[in-house]
Every structure is written in structure tokens, then in C-alpha cells.
Design an enzyme around this catalytic site. Structure first.
Site, PDB file in Angstrom:
ATOM      1  CG  ASP A  71      -1.622   1.181   1.562  1.00 42.47           C
ATOM      2  OD1 ASP A  71      -2.489   1.525   0.760  1.00 42.47           O
ATOM      3  OD2 ASP A  71      -1.318   1.843   2.587  1.00 42.47           O
ATOM      4  CG  ASP A 129      -5.421  12.162  -2.143  1.00 47.14           C
ATOM      5  OD1 ASP A 129      -4.634  12.372  -3.088  1.00 47.14           O
ATOM      6  OD2 ASP A 129      -6.293  11.289  -2.164  1.00 47.14           O
ATOM      7  CG  ASP A 150      -1.507   7.819   0.624  1.00 47.74           C
ATOM      8  OD1 ASP A 150      -0.458   7.987  -0.023  1.00 47.74           O
ATOM      9  OD2 ASP A 150      -2.572   8.398   0.352  1.00 47.74           O
TER      10      ASP A 150
HETATM   11  C1  TPS Z   1     -15.359   6.569   0.955  1.00 47.62           C
HETATM   12  C2  TPS Z   1     -13.963   6.932   0.629  1.00 47.62           C
HETATM   13  N1  TPS Z   1     -13.242   7.553   1.574  1.00 47.62           N
HETATM   14  C3  TPS Z   1     -11.998   7.864   1.311  1.00 47.62           C
HETATM   15  C4  TPS Z   1     -11.447   7.547   0.096  1.00 47.62           C
HETATM   16  C5  TPS Z   1     -10.079   7.895  -0.249  1.00 47.62           C
HETATM   17  N2  TPS Z   1      -9.058   7.293   0.479  1.00 47.62           N
HETATM   18  C6  TPS Z   1      -9.218   6.404   1.453  1.00 47.62           C
HETATM   19  S1  TPS Z   1      -7.764   5.855   2.064  1.00 47.62           S
HETATM   20  C7  TPS Z   1      -6.923   6.827   1.011  1.00 47.62           C
HETATM   21  C8  TPS Z   1      -5.458   6.779   0.964  1.00 47.62           C
HETATM   22  C9  TPS Z   1      -5.093   6.001  -0.224  1.00 47.62           C
HETATM   23  O1  TPS Z   1      -3.835   5.591  -0.313  1.00 47.62           O
HETATM   24  P1  TPS Z   1      -3.353   4.105   0.011  1.00 47.62           P
HETATM   25  O2  TPS Z   1      -4.303   3.144  -0.621  1.00 47.62           O
HETATM   26  O3  TPS Z   1      -2.011   4.108  -0.631  1.00 47.62           O
HETATM   27  O4  TPS Z   1      -3.286   3.986   1.489  1.00 47.62           O
HETATM   28  C10 TPS Z   1      -7.764   7.546   0.218  1.00 47.62           C
HETATM   29  C11 TPS Z   1      -7.357   8.517  -0.834  1.00 47.62           C
HETATM   30  C12 TPS Z   1     -12.227   6.895  -0.854  1.00 47.62           C
HETATM   31  N3  TPS Z   1     -11.733   6.562  -2.061  1.00 47.62           N
HETATM   32  N4  TPS Z   1     -13.500   6.620  -0.579  1.00 47.62           N
HETATM   33 MG    MG Z   2      -2.655   3.322   3.166  1.00 49.81          MG
END
Ligand code: TPS
Ligand code: MG
Length: 269
Positions: A9, A20, A11
């Protein structure tokens, strides 16, 4: 090649924050971001935020400079380099976006260590504006998984990786993650795989509550130093088991060949 695939993963796993939020906060746009969030999906908010920042006179270089200052634990890059040197196939699976991830990985000098980055598209358009789009276009079709956000089901992506690995003869997966979106893929891992949830983060809570749903071994980690220790220990253990299997296979093959080919002793004292 060791036959081990490590899926990271991004973030709060490779880097220590959510990319973000980091970009939005560092460019002073937190209030607008918080206003927009209840009105549309996350990716659409980010795409709109990039448009707003562009209108405010922020350039792509301003965004890149913020990304280059992203906090990361000092042991994460050495851990990634060591896993690569041991012959692991490294991949990123992230709900951030390609522009952020590639900018950061290139800045750290580790882009080429990863064979694949699975994430939301992020690119600079012909007006020098950053565009962020969903991985699955949920306006066209739903991925159908109720555990995951509409733009990305990491479980579906892990299943695709698993199908490819079966063809390539790679055997085992180690998955590292922190967020709720990392729970669905953890359920897809098999008994020979390892899940590394970050302790006290959402995926760890979900795994603790649903322990029996996981087939993979679970090995928690707390920070970059712990990530390095646990990851390299697991790779070492998997490689040792692989060697033992190869030797057993070799012994077994050798015996068969020896039996068939070598002449029977003519004289047994
Ligand atoms: C309902 C909802 N809430 C929040 C988000 C966005 N989101 C959740 S965790 C995250 C970090 C991703 O990076 P990584 O996967 O590298 O930890 C992001 C951008 C979403 N898509 N839908
Ligand atoms: Mg993450």
C-alpha cells in the site's frame, strides 16, 4: 527471482502520511477540501481541488515540490531495496494516484524497484493541469464489492495479480497496508501468503475483529523500522522454505534418476 511478490500500500505504509491530505494542507486548501468532501466522491474532490489550485496560480512544480517533502521513515527505502536485492517482485497497490506516487518514488530513487503500480490515474493534461480519475470508472460500471470504495476494489486487483502469478510460477504474496481499503485484499490471500497490517490502524482493527476470515499468516508492524525487520524476516523465512522444497524436489528427482539410469551393482559384498 525468489518467487515472492511483495505488495505495498502507499499512503501510511511506504510514506508516513496520506498524500492527498498532505498536498491539500501544504498548499493551504484544507477548508475548500473539507467543504467539497461531503458533496462528491473522493477522486472527484481531488480532481476538482487540482483545478482550483491551478486557478489560484499553483503550478505542477509547486505540487511536485510539496510531494518531494513528503515525510517517510528512514528505514522504508532500505527495506524496499533489500527486498528487491533478495529477488522479490515488488508492486504498489494504492488508492492515491499515479502522479503523486511516481513523483515521490522517483524522488526517492526507487521507482525502478517496482514492477507495477496499481492506482488511480493521475496525469498532467495539455493545459499543465493535474487530473485525477478513478481506477474503476464507477459511472460506467460498479465493481460490485461492498467492502471497498466505488473507485477501487483492491481485492479485485489482488485476484488479478494472483491469476497472473499462477501462470508465472510465483508462489507467495506478502501484503503490507494500513487502511480499511486493505482489508478486502487481505481476505483474498492464501494460507501460504502473509498479511502485514500496521498495528492500531484501520486494517489491523478490521483483521482483529474478523480473524477467522483470513487464511494468510498475520504479522503486524508499527513503524518503518519495524516494517523493515518484519518484512525481511518473512522474506528470509519464505526463501528458506523454498530452498528446502527445491532440495527435496532435487533429492527426490535425483533418486528417481539414479534408480532408472545407474547400473545395478553386480557385486554386493
Ligand atoms: C469513501 C472513501 N473515503 C476515502 C477515500 C479515499 N481514500 C481512502 S484511504 C486513502 C489513501 C489512499 O492511499 P493508500 O491506498 O495508498 O493507502 C484515500 C485517498 C475513498 N476513495 N472513498
Ligand atoms: Mg494506506
Amino acid at each position: 527471482m525468489s518467487g515472492i511478490v511483495v505488495i505495498f500500500d502507499f499512503d501510511k505504509t511506504i510514506i508516513d502520511i496520506d498524500s492527498d491530505n498532505w498536498v491539500v494542507d501544504e498548499l493551504g486548501a484544507t477548508d475548500l477540501f473539507n467543504q467539497l468532501l461531503p458533496t462528491m466522491p473522493w477522486n472527484s474532490v481531488m480532481d476538482k481541488m487540482m483545478n482550483e489550485l491551478n486557478l489560484q496560480g499553483r503550478s505542477i512544480e509547486d505540487i511536485e515540490n510539496v510531494l518531494k517533502r513528503t515525510p517517510i521513515h528512514p528505514r522504508v527505502v532500505p527495506a524496499i531495496k533489500a527486498a528487491y536485492a533478495l529477488g522479490c517482485d515488488l508492486r504498489v497497490l494504492s488508492d492515491a494516484n499515479l502522479f503523486y506516487i511516481e513523483t515521490i518514488l522517483k524522488h526517492l530513487g526507487i521507482r525502478e524497484y517496482f514492477s507495477e503500480i496499481n492506482t488511480n490515474p493521475g496525469f498532467v493534461d495539455d493545459k499543465r493541469k493535474l487530473r485525477i480519475l478513478p481506477y474503476h470508472d464507477f459511472h460506467v460500471f460498479s465493481h460490485g464489492c461492498t467492502l471497498c470504495p466505488p473507485n477501487m476494489c483492491k481485492g479485485k486487483i489482488v485476484e488479478r495479480i494472483q491469476a497472473e502469478l499462477a501462470k508465472e510460477g510465483k508462489k507467495r504474496i506478502i501484503y503490507l497496508g494500513d487502511g480499511a481499503g486493505d482489508f478486502c485484499p487481505s481476505l483474498k490471500l492464501g494460507e501460504n501468503d502473509c498479511m502485514m497490517p500496521r498495528k492500531d490502524f484501520p486494517v489491523w482493527d478490521l483483521i482483529c475483529k474478523n480473524r477467522k476470515l483470513l487464511k494468510a499468516e498475520i504479522h503486524e508492524w508499527t513503524d518503518g523500522e519495524d516494517l523493515e525487520r518484519v518484512l525481511l524476516q518473512l522474506i528470509g523465512k519464505m526463501m528458506l522454505m523454498e530452498d528446502e522444497n527445491t532440495n527435496q524436489l532435487f533429492d527426490c528427482k535425483f533418486e528417481t534418476i539414479a534408480h532408472e539410469v545407474l547400473p545395478k551393482p553386480l557385486y554386493v559384498p
